[in-house]
Design an enzyme around this catalytic site. Sequence first.
Site, PDB file in Angstrom:
ATOM      1  CE  LYS A  81      48.495  16.477  28.074  1.00  0.00           C
ATOM      2  NZ  LYS A  81      47.509  17.561  27.989  1.00  0.00           N
TER       3      LYS A  81
HETATM    4  N1  PMP Z   1      46.585  23.111  30.578  1.00  0.00           N
HETATM    5  C1  PMP Z   1      45.932  21.969  30.319  1.00  0.00           C
HETATM    6  C2  PMP Z   1      44.876  21.513  31.251  1.00  0.00           C
HETATM    7  C3  PMP Z   1      46.248  21.231  29.158  1.00  0.00           C
HETATM    8  O1  PMP Z   1      45.614  20.095  28.895  1.00  0.00           O
HETATM    9  C4  PMP Z   1      47.244  21.718  28.289  1.00  0.00           C
HETATM   10  C5  PMP Z   1      47.545  20.995  27.005  1.00  0.00           C
HETATM   11  N2  PMP Z   1      48.364  19.894  27.206  1.00  0.00           N
HETATM   12  C6  PMP Z   1      47.899  22.896  28.613  1.00  0.00           C
HETATM   13  C7  PMP Z   1      47.547  23.569  29.765  1.00  0.00           C
HETATM   14  C8  PMP Z   1      49.020  23.415  27.765  1.00  0.00           C
HETATM   15  O2  PMP Z   1      50.145  22.584  27.956  1.00  0.00           O
HETATM   16  P1  PMP Z   1      51.267  22.436  26.841  1.00  0.00           P
HETATM   17  O3  PMP Z   1      51.716  23.778  26.516  1.00  0.00           O
HETATM   18  O4  PMP Z   1      52.324  21.612  27.508  1.00  0.00           O
HETATM   19  O5  PMP Z   1      50.635  21.744  25.692  1.00  0.00           O
END
Ligand code: PMP
Length: 305
Positions: free
Chosen positions: A155
């Site tokens: 991220k």
């Molecule tokens: N894909 C992307 C590109 C994201 O930014 C997110 C949100 N963080 C997700 C998937 C979903 O991830 P999570 O379930 O860990 O929030």
Amino acid sequence: MPSVAYFNNEFVPFDQAKVSVMNHAFNYGTAVFEGVRAYWNAAHGQLYVFRLAEHCQRLASSGKLLRMDLGHTSEEIAGLVVELLRRENMRNDMYIRPLGYKSDDVIGVRLHNLTDRLTIFATPLSPTIDRAEGANVCVSPWRRNDDNALPPRGKIAGGYVNPAFIKTDAQLKGFDDAIVLNQDGHVAEGSAQNLFMVRGGQLVTCPATANVLEGITRDTLLTLAPDFGIPVRERQIDRTELYLADELFFCGTGVEVVPITSVDHYAVGDGRIGPVSARIGAIYRRVVHGDEPAYLGWCTPVFDR
Ligand code: PMP
């Protein structure tokens, strides 16, 4: 607005948590972040942070990719998140944003020989895609950034210009959001959420190697679905399968579980929210609120009772 932030190794009033316009992360996107949710359970009188340990571990992994030393273990970061929420003292659903960032005021694109810092703030937040009747989405003309260019597995703040292109393109065209293909032309995920499909009686999501974020909600559903008698499989998904799917839904910390009822103006199934999406969404809501005792281990209580 938040009232407090963790900044430069201490809790400070939120308006004192500021960086310079020359800050490296501000100039070059060299920050990593998490989006974490905490859910208020009125019956329990408790605020539960959902899968806090996993979010802090992913922050550490994203930081490792950017060669960061955040100066705190992921366990310490988890402790700081709980302390921050205690200081905010809010009795409603919260969204927590921990960030690691290259903090130097310096010109020069690089990852090394820079100082890394941690900051955390939290703010009340409701679901980020408010589509109780299901979302209408398109397949984005943009592609997801590739692991060999700007890895979506991390991220990384700068990498989120890609989701921003995708989301704005979709919304300016009148869609709620978009599904994005990877550089191979196969389905990756949503703009900033993972994707599940029901087709031929099977729940499917693409593998973690499809240039997607290794989503914690995705992992939660991969665990919950079989536990509740819904078999699930990880495999590559083609674009045209989206048009033929019986059900589709997005999932993520921010969006939670959002059924998709059309893609590129093709109705998904009969165009109404399908039974698997509705059931998974309801299970997820109970689990994150701490109302499924078997999964209470995923919920970190904030307040002493
Ligand atoms: N894909 C992307 C590109 C994201 O930014 C997110 C949100 N963080 C997700 C998937 C979903 O991830 P999570 O379930 O860990 O929030």
